[in-house]
Write a protein that holds these residues in place. Structure first.
Motif, PDB file in Angstrom:
ATOM      1  N   LYS A 111       0.871  -1.364   0.012  1.00  0.00           N
ATOM      2  CA  LYS A 111      -0.233   0.375   0.152  1.00  0.00           C
ATOM      3  C   LYS A 111       1.177   1.562   0.117  1.00  0.00           C
ATOM      4  O   LYS A 111       1.408   1.534   1.184  1.00  0.00           O
ATOM      5  CB  LYS A 111      -0.924  -0.185   1.004  1.00  0.00           C
ATOM      6  CG  LYS A 111      -2.068  -0.929   1.087  1.00  0.00           C
ATOM      7  CD  LYS A 111      -2.685  -0.923   2.139  1.00  0.00           C
ATOM      8  CE  LYS A 111      -3.926  -2.591   2.018  1.00  0.00           C
ATOM      9  NZ  LYS A 111      -4.965  -1.302   3.103  1.00  0.00           N
ATOM     10  N   THR A 112       0.493   1.982  -0.813  1.00  0.00           N
ATOM     11  CA  THR A 112       1.728   3.546  -0.952  1.00  0.00           C
ATOM     12  C   THR A 112      -0.344   4.699  -0.562  1.00  0.00           C
ATOM     13  O   THR A 112      -1.580   4.512  -0.367  1.00  0.00           O
ATOM     14  CB  THR A 112       2.689   3.665  -2.312  1.00  0.00           C
ATOM     15  OG1 THR A 112       0.903   4.090  -3.683  1.00  0.00           O
ATOM     16  CG2 THR A 112       3.047   2.566  -2.926  1.00  0.00           C
ATOM     17  N   GLN A 113       0.778   5.951  -1.628  1.00  0.00           N
ATOM     18  CA  GLN A 113      -0.003   7.384  -0.650  1.00  0.00           C
ATOM     19  C   GLN A 113      -1.239   6.608  -1.779  1.00  0.00           C
ATOM     20  O   GLN A 113      -2.563   7.225  -1.554  1.00  0.00           O
ATOM     21  CB  GLN A 113       0.582   8.309  -0.930  1.00  0.00           C
ATOM     22  CG  GLN A 113      -0.432   9.143  -0.547  1.00  0.00           C
ATOM     23  CD  GLN A 113       0.224  10.733  -0.995  1.00  0.00           C
ATOM     24  OE1 GLN A 113       1.285  10.562  -1.597  1.00  0.00           O
ATOM     25  NE2 GLN A 113      -0.268  12.066   0.396  1.00  0.00           N
ATOM     26  N   LEU A 114      -1.445   6.686  -3.086  1.00  0.00           N
ATOM     27  CA  LEU A 114      -2.196   6.982  -4.376  1.00  0.00           C
ATOM     28  C   LEU A 114      -2.593   5.226  -4.803  1.00  0.00           C
ATOM     29  O   LEU A 114      -3.502   5.154  -5.320  1.00  0.00           O
ATOM     30  CB  LEU A 114      -1.081   7.298  -5.283  1.00  0.00           C
ATOM     31  CG  LEU A 114      -0.652   8.319  -4.993  1.00  0.00           C
ATOM     32  CD1 LEU A 114      -0.060   9.160  -5.723  1.00  0.00           C
ATOM     33  CD2 LEU A 114      -2.151   9.624  -4.250  1.00  0.00           C
ATOM     34  N   MET A 115      -1.741   4.075  -4.311  1.00  0.00           N
ATOM     35  CA  MET A 115      -2.177   2.817  -4.881  1.00  0.00           C
ATOM     36  C   MET A 115      -1.791   2.056  -3.383  1.00  0.00           C
ATOM     37  O   MET A 115      -1.236   1.531  -2.984  1.00  0.00           O
ATOM     38  CB  MET A 115      -1.034   2.726  -6.329  1.00  0.00           C
ATOM     39  CG  MET A 115      -1.266   3.348  -6.976  1.00  0.00           C
ATOM     40  SD  MET A 115      -0.878   2.882  -9.013  1.00  0.00           S
ATOM     41  CE  MET A 115      -2.383   1.567  -8.935  1.00  0.00           C
ATOM     42  N   THR A 116      -2.929   0.306  -4.235  1.00  0.00           N
ATOM     43  CA  THR A 116      -2.736  -0.831  -3.842  1.00  0.00           C
ATOM     44  C   THR A 116      -2.155  -1.354  -4.714  1.00  0.00           C
ATOM     45  O   THR A 116      -3.160  -1.785  -5.686  1.00  0.00           O
ATOM     46  CB  THR A 116      -3.184  -1.497  -2.598  1.00  0.00           C
ATOM     47  OG1 THR A 116      -4.412  -0.313  -1.874  1.00  0.00           O
ATOM     48  CG2 THR A 116      -4.097  -2.286  -2.044  1.00  0.00           C
ATOM     49  N   ILE A 117      -1.283  -2.471  -4.369  1.00  0.00           N
ATOM     50  CA  ILE A 117      -0.734  -3.489  -5.460  1.00  0.00           C
ATOM     51  C   ILE A 117      -0.867  -4.538  -4.736  1.00  0.00           C
ATOM     52  O   ILE A 117      -0.626  -4.825  -3.234  1.00  0.00           O
ATOM     53  CB  ILE A 117       1.321  -3.306  -6.155  1.00  0.00           C
ATOM     54  CG1 ILE A 117       0.878  -2.183  -6.452  1.00  0.00           C
ATOM     55  CG2 ILE A 117       1.388  -4.507  -6.479  1.00  0.00           C
ATOM     56  CD1 ILE A 117       1.358  -0.548  -5.163  1.00  0.00           C
ATOM     57  N   GLU A 118      -1.668  -5.536  -5.329  1.00  0.00           N
ATOM     58  CA  GLU A 118      -1.905  -7.574  -4.468  1.00  0.00           C
ATOM     59  C   GLU A 118      -0.689  -8.278  -5.604  1.00  0.00           C
ATOM     60  O   GLU A 118      -1.158  -7.890  -6.895  1.00  0.00           O
ATOM     61  CB  GLU A 118      -2.967  -7.621  -4.616  1.00  0.00           C
ATOM     62  CG  GLU A 118      -3.824  -8.790  -4.088  1.00  0.00           C
ATOM     63  CD  GLU A 118      -4.764  -9.520  -3.858  1.00  0.00           C
ATOM     64  OE1 GLU A 118      -5.838  -9.687  -4.125  1.00  0.00           O
ATOM     65  OE2 GLU A 118      -5.701  -8.205  -3.596  1.00  0.00           O
ATOM     66  N   ALA A 119      -0.190  -8.926  -5.100  1.00  0.00           N
ATOM     67  CA  ALA A 119       0.332 -10.544  -5.088  1.00  0.00           C
ATOM     68  C   ALA A 119      -0.028 -11.472  -4.686  1.00  0.00           C
ATOM     69  O   ALA A 119      -0.136 -11.695  -2.964  1.00  0.00           O
ATOM     70  CB  ALA A 119       1.540 -10.634  -5.227  1.00  0.00           C
ATOM     71  N   LEU A 120       0.554 -12.998  -5.335  1.00  0.00           N
ATOM     72  CA  LEU A 120       0.774 -13.897  -4.844  1.00  0.00           C
ATOM     73  C   LEU A 120       1.874 -14.222  -4.199  1.00  0.00           C
ATOM     74  O   LEU A 120       2.519 -14.410  -3.298  1.00  0.00           O
ATOM     75  CB  LEU A 120      -0.236 -14.954  -4.804  1.00  0.00           C
ATOM     76  CG  LEU A 120      -1.987 -14.991  -5.651  1.00  0.00           C
ATOM     77  CD1 LEU A 120      -2.723 -16.219  -5.898  1.00  0.00           C
ATOM     78  CD2 LEU A 120      -2.618 -14.611  -3.718  1.00  0.00           C
ATOM     79  N   GLY A 121       2.682 -14.823  -5.769  1.00  0.00           N
ATOM     80  CA  GLY A 121       3.946 -15.362  -5.453  1.00  0.00           C
ATOM     81  C   GLY A 121       4.543 -14.042  -6.810  1.00  0.00           C
ATOM     82  O   GLY A 121       3.610 -14.438  -7.883  1.00  0.00           O
ATOM     83  N   THR A 122       5.143 -13.512  -6.354  1.00  0.00           N
ATOM     84  CA  THR A 122       6.061 -13.051  -7.595  1.00  0.00           C
ATOM     85  C   THR A 122       6.872 -12.120  -6.805  1.00  0.00           C
ATOM     86  O   THR A 122       7.471 -11.590  -5.992  1.00  0.00           O
ATOM     87  CB  THR A 122       4.328 -11.512  -8.091  1.00  0.00           C
ATOM     88  OG1 THR A 122       5.527 -11.336 -10.046  1.00  0.00           O
ATOM     89  CG2 THR A 122       4.138 -10.968  -7.706  1.00  0.00           C
ATOM     90  N   GLU A 123       7.607 -11.374  -8.539  1.00  0.00           N
ATOM     91  CA  GLU A 123       8.231 -10.129  -8.489  1.00  0.00           C
ATOM     92  C   GLU A 123       8.114  -8.831  -8.774  1.00  0.00           C
ATOM     93  O   GLU A 123       8.084  -8.663 -10.015  1.00  0.00           O
ATOM     94  CB  GLU A 123       9.886 -10.417  -8.867  1.00  0.00           C
ATOM     95  CG  GLU A 123      10.319 -11.982  -7.909  1.00  0.00           C
ATOM     96  CD  GLU A 123      11.797 -11.787  -8.559  1.00  0.00           C
ATOM     97  OE1 GLU A 123      12.836 -11.551  -9.452  1.00  0.00           O
ATOM     98  OE2 GLU A 123      12.142 -13.231  -8.661  1.00  0.00           O
ATOM     99  N   PHE A 124       7.724  -7.753  -7.799  1.00  0.00           N
ATOM    100  CA  PHE A 124       8.261  -6.454  -9.041  1.00  0.00           C
ATOM    101  C   PHE A 124       9.065  -5.413  -8.301  1.00  0.00           C
ATOM    102  O   PHE A 124       9.356  -5.051  -7.227  1.00  0.00           O
ATOM    103  CB  PHE A 124       6.638  -6.104  -9.259  1.00  0.00           C
ATOM    104  CG  PHE A 124       5.328  -6.534  -7.430  1.00  0.00           C
ATOM    105  CD1 PHE A 124       5.220  -4.395  -7.026  1.00  0.00           C
ATOM    106  CD2 PHE A 124       5.094  -7.650  -6.868  1.00  0.00           C
ATOM    107  CE1 PHE A 124       4.811  -5.021  -5.980  1.00  0.00           C
ATOM    108  CE2 PHE A 124       4.967  -7.852  -5.816  1.00  0.00           C
ATOM    109  CZ  PHE A 124       4.261  -6.475  -4.466  1.00  0.00           C
ATOM    110  N   SER A 125       8.600  -3.712  -9.041  1.00  0.00           N
ATOM    111  CA  SER A 125       9.405  -2.952  -8.298  1.00  0.00           C
ATOM    112  C   SER A 125       8.106  -1.945  -8.295  1.00  0.00           C
ATOM    113  O   SER A 125       7.361  -1.927  -8.621  1.00  0.00           O
ATOM    114  CB  SER A 125      10.321  -2.719  -8.771  1.00  0.00           C
ATOM    115  OG  SER A 125       9.959  -1.383 -10.217  1.00  0.00           O
ATOM    116  N   VAL A 126       8.129  -0.681  -7.145  1.00  0.00           N
ATOM    117  CA  VAL A 126       7.284   0.014  -7.101  1.00  0.00           C
ATOM    118  C   VAL A 126       8.267   1.323  -6.612  1.00  0.00           C
ATOM    119  O   VAL A 126       8.892   1.937  -6.292  1.00  0.00           O
ATOM    120  CB  VAL A 126       6.177  -0.523  -6.042  1.00  0.00           C
ATOM    121  CG1 VAL A 126       5.215   1.062  -5.647  1.00  0.00           C
ATOM    122  CG2 VAL A 126       5.357  -1.247  -5.920  1.00  0.00           C
TER     123      VAL A 126
END
Length: 261
Positions: A111-126
């Motif tokens: 969770k950030t000020q503007l967005m929510t990013i949801e994953a189960l098992g993965t790789e990503f950058s924010v």
């Protein structure tokens, strides 16, 4: 650094400006004011841990579920000391790369000020520094869902596939998705900066993040696009010298700032 709230608390704000030095002790009180959750029962009581990366450095963190997080310069991650119930929520100011441990029963949410990013098992950058009214999320492996949070006009969440990036702009209240070279947005975890036909302002923004220095430049330089690769042992002076040669400009240094004209 660990903080034990009266009620379990998680991050919403306020947010730091990138030019401010991170003083975790100073932000502990205000940072937990706006996003309180219900107190946990004594047998499931959870405390919040504040992780921070020093200016100009990155930090590797291993969360209780074995998720690995690389936290970039002047960034803060708030996470529980253990994950309970059926979800795993963390809160981010700044930039981080996540290698999420798989758990089909417990979705992982950033969770950030503007967005929510949801994953189960993965790789990503924010990328979600407080001075920007936008969030970039880049997917390296697996699948994630991105959703704008806290807006008066809701917009439909979107799904990202591998090698895609979402871009959310607060003023437009839209989520755009495009195909990208993920190495351009994740190489910082290895101490490498890669630019490929990158607009000059974006290059400067990345250098300010990585080196914790203010870099001012003339409007005439905005027309340039940069393709270059910088490895860990190259200094900011060396990088800016190369950029000045490419753009036929001059560098002037005053106190803690650089000026390119």
């Amino acid at each position: 650094l660990e903080y034990t709230p009266q009620a379990t608390a998680v991050f919403k704000g306020p947010f730091l400006h990138p030019d401010e030095n991170i003083d975790v002790a100073a932000i502990l009180v205000p940072v937990f004011l706006l996003f309180l959750t219900k107190p946990q029962a004594s047998e499931t009581y959870v405390t919040d841990v504040v992780h921070s990366a020093p200016a100009g450095q990155s930090q590797r963190i291993v969360l209780p579920d074995s998720t690995v997080v690389y936290l970039n310069s002047k960034s803060i991650l708030i996470s529980p000391n253990r994950f309970v119930d059926k979800e795993r929520n963390v809160y981010l100011i700044g930039e981080a790369y996540f290698k999420v441990a798989k758990d089909k029963e417990k979705p992982f949410r950033v969770k950030t000020q503007l967005m929510t990013i949801e994953a189960l098992g993965t790789e990503f950058s924010v990328l979600a520094y407080s001075h920007n009214d936008n969030v970039k999320t880049t997917l390296v492996e697996g699948t994630i869902q991105v959703e704008a949070s806290g807006q008066d006009t809701p917009i439909k969440p979107k799904i990202l596939k591998v090698n895609q990036q979402s871009y959310y702009d607060l003023s437009l209240n839209e989520i755009e998705i495009k195909d990208v070279d993920v190495n351009l947005y994740t190489s910082w975890i290895n101490g490498t900066l890669i630019f490929d036909n990158t607009p000059f302002p974006d290059v400067i923004e990345r250098l300010e993040i990585q080196f914790d220095k203010k870099i001012e430049y003339s409007n005439a330089l905005k027309k340039y696009r940069i393709s270059a690769k910088f490895i860990r042992n190259e200094s900011l002076d060396e990088i800016l010298t190369l950029l000045s040669q490419i753009t036929y400009s001059k560098i002037r240094k005053t106190n803690n700032a650089y000026h390119i004209k």
